[in-house]
Design a protein around this motif. Sequence first.
Motif, short mmCIF file in Angstrom:
data_model
loop_
_atom_site.label_atom_id
_atom_site.label_comp_id
_atom_site.label_asym_id
_atom_site.label_seq_id
_atom_site.Cartn_x
_atom_site.Cartn_y
_atom_site.Cartn_z
N VAL A 175 48.35 26.20 -52.36
CA VAL A 175 48.23 25.86 -53.78
C VAL A 175 47.91 24.38 -53.88
O VAL A 175 48.62 23.55 -53.29
N SER B 175 51.88 29.36 -58.44
CA SER B 175 50.98 28.32 -58.96
C SER B 175 51.02 28.27 -60.48
O SER B 175 51.44 29.21 -61.14
N GLU C 143 46.48 24.17 -61.40
CA GLU C 143 46.41 24.39 -59.96
C GLU C 143 45.51 25.57 -59.60
O GLU C 143 45.32 26.47 -60.39
N GLU C 144 44.97 25.52 -58.38
CA GLU C 144 44.25 26.68 -57.87
C GLU C 144 44.89 27.10 -56.55
O GLU C 144 45.58 26.30 -55.91
N TYR C 145 44.68 28.35 -56.17
CA TYR C 145 45.33 28.83 -54.95
C TYR C 145 44.34 29.57 -54.06
O TYR C 145 43.27 29.99 -54.51
N GLY D 248 49.42 19.25 -51.81
CA GLY D 248 49.54 20.60 -52.34
C GLY D 248 50.75 21.29 -51.75
O GLY D 248 51.58 20.66 -51.11
#
Lengths: 81, 81
Positions: A7, A68, A73-75, A39
Motif C-alpha cells: 500500500v 488501504s 492510497e493505492e495498493y 508505504g
Amino acid sequence: MKAKVYVNLKSGVLDPQGKAIQHSVELLGFSGISDVRQGKYFEIALDGSVDDSQARESVEKIAREVLSNPIIEEYRVEIES
Amino acid sequence: MKAKVYVNLKSGVLDPQGKAIQHSVELLGFSGISDVRQGKYFEIALDGSVDDSQARESVEKIAREVLSNPIIEEYRVEIES
C-alpha cells in the motif's frame, strides 16, 4: 498460500514521513537520493481451504476495504502459491 | 533509478498490529486467513549521479542503518533501473 499487499500513497499526495527520512538520510551524508516515499507492506497467509482465484478475490477485497484508504492510497496484490 | 526497500519483523518476533488486522478481518467475515504480518515499504528515487552498484550499496546501507531495526527486523532491497 501467501499473499503480499503493498500500500502506498498516490503520487500526488504529500508524504511528510518520506520527506523526513529523505532529510535524515541527507544529513547522514548519503548523496544522490532525490525522493523517499513510505508505504505499508502486509504478508497474509491463507490456509488450504481457498484456491488461487478465491484467494486473490478475498485479498483484493481486504486490501481495498481494510488495509488501504482509497482516497489517498493505492495498493498492489501479489499471490504466491 | 528507483530502489524499493521492504522491512518486516523477523519470523520469531510477535506482531500485535498484524494480529489486530487478522482479528478485524475475521470479524468482517473473511475466512481462510491464517496469519497477517505488517511491514514497511519504502520507495527511494536516486538521481543519475550514481551507477547501479553504488545505488545498491548506498540503499543497503540506508536500509540497515536508517530504515530498519536489525535486532527485530529484516530487510530486502530491490533496484530498478
